[in-house]
Design an enzyme around this catalytic site. Sequence first.
Site, short mmCIF file in Angstrom:
data_model
loop_
_atom_site.label_atom_id
_atom_site.label_comp_id
_atom_site.label_asym_id
_atom_site.label_seq_id
_atom_site.Cartn_x
_atom_site.Cartn_y
_atom_site.Cartn_z
N GLU A 6 30.09 10.13 11.18
CA GLU A 6 31.24 9.23 11.18
C GLU A 6 32.25 9.86 10.24
OE1 GLU A 6 31.05 5.30 9.25
OE2 GLU A 6 33.11 6.00 9.09
N CYS A 44 36.57 3.65 5.68
CA CYS A 44 36.78 4.34 6.95
C CYS A 44 37.61 3.48 7.90
CB CYS A 44 35.45 4.71 7.57
SG CYS A 44 34.19 3.49 7.30
P1 NAP Z 1 32.30 15.25 2.31
O1 NAP Z 1 33.00 16.31 1.54
O2 NAP Z 1 32.31 15.37 3.77
O3 NAP Z 1 30.79 15.23 1.77
C1 NAP Z 1 29.82 14.32 2.29
C2 NAP Z 1 28.43 14.92 2.11
O4 NAP Z 1 28.27 16.03 2.99
C3 NAP Z 1 28.15 15.43 0.72
O5 NAP Z 1 26.78 15.20 0.43
C4 NAP Z 1 28.42 16.90 0.83
O6 NAP Z 1 27.63 17.55 -0.14
C5 NAP Z 1 27.98 17.22 2.25
N1 NAP Z 1 28.74 18.31 2.85
C6 NAP Z 1 30.09 18.33 3.02
N2 NAP Z 1 30.45 19.48 3.62
C7 NAP Z 1 29.34 20.17 3.85
C8 NAP Z 1 29.07 21.45 4.44
N3 NAP Z 1 30.05 22.22 4.90
N4 NAP Z 1 27.80 21.87 4.50
C9 NAP Z 1 26.80 21.09 4.02
N5 NAP Z 1 26.99 19.90 3.44
C10 NAP Z 1 28.24 19.44 3.35
O7 NAP Z 1 32.87 13.83 1.97
P2 NAP Z 1 33.20 13.12 0.57
O8 NAP Z 1 32.70 13.91 -0.57
O9 NAP Z 1 32.70 11.76 0.69
O10 NAP Z 1 34.77 12.98 0.49
C11 NAP Z 1 35.66 13.96 0.82
C12 NAP Z 1 36.60 13.42 1.88
O11 NAP Z 1 35.84 12.85 2.94
C13 NAP Z 1 37.50 12.29 1.48
O12 NAP Z 1 38.65 12.73 0.81
C14 NAP Z 1 37.82 11.68 2.83
O13 NAP Z 1 38.84 12.39 3.44
C15 NAP Z 1 36.57 11.85 3.61
N6 NAP Z 1 35.76 10.63 3.73
C16 NAP Z 1 35.90 9.90 4.85
C17 NAP Z 1 35.13 8.76 5.02
C18 NAP Z 1 35.25 7.97 6.26
O14 NAP Z 1 34.50 7.02 6.40
N7 NAP Z 1 36.13 8.28 7.18
C19 NAP Z 1 34.23 8.35 4.05
C20 NAP Z 1 34.10 9.12 2.90
C21 NAP Z 1 34.87 10.27 2.77
P3 NAP Z 1 28.09 18.90 -0.90
O15 NAP Z 1 29.56 18.74 -1.14
O16 NAP Z 1 27.27 18.91 -2.10
O17 NAP Z 1 27.77 19.96 0.08
#
Ligand code: NAP
Length: 525
Positions: A264, A301
């Site tokens: 999601e 979200c």
């Molecule tokens: P994220 O960067 O996507 O990270 C979520 C999880 O996935 C973390 O445990 C991260 O761990 C892992 N991850 C991310 N990229 C990865 C990759 N390339 N390979 C392996 N694991 C990976 O999300 P976030 O930290 O929650 O927030 C960053 C951005 O996500 C926000 O600014 C927002 O834009 C978006 N977000 C959207 C929603 C929604 O519901 N639409 C909710 C939350 C966040 P590691 O970083 O340790 O790898």
Amino acid sequence: MTITGEMLIGASAVRGTEETFYGINPATGEQLEPAFHSGNANDVERACVLAEAAFDAYRATTPEQRAQFLESIADAIEAIGDELIQRAHAETALPLARLQGERGRTTGQLRLFARVLRDGRWQDATLDSALPERTPPRPDLRMQKIAVGPVAVFGASNFPLAFSVAGGDTASALAAGCPVVAKAHPAHPGTSELVGRAIQKAVADSGLPEGVFSLIMGVGNAIGTALVAHPAIQAVGFTGSRTGGLALMNVANTRPQPIPVYAEMSSINPVYLLPEALAARGEQIARDLIDSLVLGVGQFCTNPGLLLAIEGPALEAFRATALAALTGKPAATMLTPGIHQAFERGVTQLSDIAGLSRAACGLDATGPNQARPVFFETSAEQFIADHRMHVEVFGPSTVLVTCKDAETLLAVTRILEGQLTATVQADAGDHALAARLLPALERKVGRVLFNGFPTGVEVSFAMVHGGPFPATSDTRTTSVGASAIDRFLRPVCYQNVPADLLPQAVRDSNPLNLWRLKDGELGRA
Ligand code: NAP
């Protein structure tokens, strides 16, 4: 309960050997004790091997045993008490009342899946009797759904409880009969450990194999990548960024055995402000909408990131009230420095687009990592022409798109990406337009709601928290509500299997007293 900074691998507590990291209080920048240490591929291997070893015994448990296990997890989470709320508050800056509500939602989800298990329809038991006299003869066919195998769950940053270690993905996977290897979100490791220990205790108390649950930790992408790549893992639940979701889908798709990733990711949740509703109650809608926009610092979200309306005096009145309401809203602390930076970057990118104007901002920041609410506006023609305006800016940011008529409103709808929700503010005189809009929205979203606001997702049997890409990676599924269990099940057909070898769900005597489809008729026969 003491937070030790360890991962939980089966029944063991294991200190990582890689990079050290801490929970950080985003409101103060304070580093929270204790230190955590990233795990590595060996830790993933141990957790996954244990999960695979536990799978057959776990899926052989009765639905009633799994229901009781889920309830014992809920009880164990409640038993942590205020420590859980205080730690989550320190790690996320989310208000205490919100976190208490989120804990209730989390335990409510676990208990909902206990009900789902007892209800039994999730098994989809189906029987087609043999027709030996037919030409050609039909064999005896029986179908039930079974667990897919060990599931990897990625905790979300924005719901430290309800979409994290014991959140909806974990609850639905455990309900299905799948062991779970959870990856804690690095923004709230202490909260994750507390909840992980509650699950670990429930596993032991329920006499289940230790590999039913593990919790791994780490910063950087390596550990999450290793988890998705591990051959024991058969499905992935993820809530986070579009970039992260796509990266994990890529890992899953390039395995020798590709697996589904239920991600999601990204949604701007259009809100349609139809003319009669605006004329009758535009100012009230404006105030409520701005409240919805800034709720939780916009870190939902389902945050309303796009407003669509037809030009006219009622829209002008709505706009004036909305801008005034937004101007008085304080800046507030976001979940992490990274999420705050991403918000600032997104706002800057929107501000740089010609044809999109910044109509109002909230009050200035007074502390670190604070987001100032922001309201942009543009015309339908410019919105349609420039895809950069369609991108989610995670936080309290919204874009008002003014359409010159109903046709333009529908044209904008047709070019939108997939969304989790669409909201329609409509009074009786708007229903003719709403009736034209609804079929267009069905093609775009997972949930259409009338005369409410998209933030706030009920956990129930009919809820859909899903939608076409990029809202999710699989438009057929939901990550909230009873149907979330379907992601972690697959159908198996038993053809001419001897009666004494058949699974209970499809035996003639119906020992589980399930609702079943027998020769096309639904009943308990
Ligand atoms: P994220 O960067 O996507 O990270 C979520 C999880 O996935 C973390 O445990 C991260 O761990 C892992 N991850 C991310 N990229 C990865 C990759 N390339 N390979 C392996 N694991 C990976 O999300 P976030 O930290 O929650 O927030 C960053 C951005 O996500 C926000 O600014 C927002 O834009 C978006 N977000 C959207 C929603 C929604 O519901 N639409 C909710 C939350 C966040 P590691 O970083 O340790 O790898």
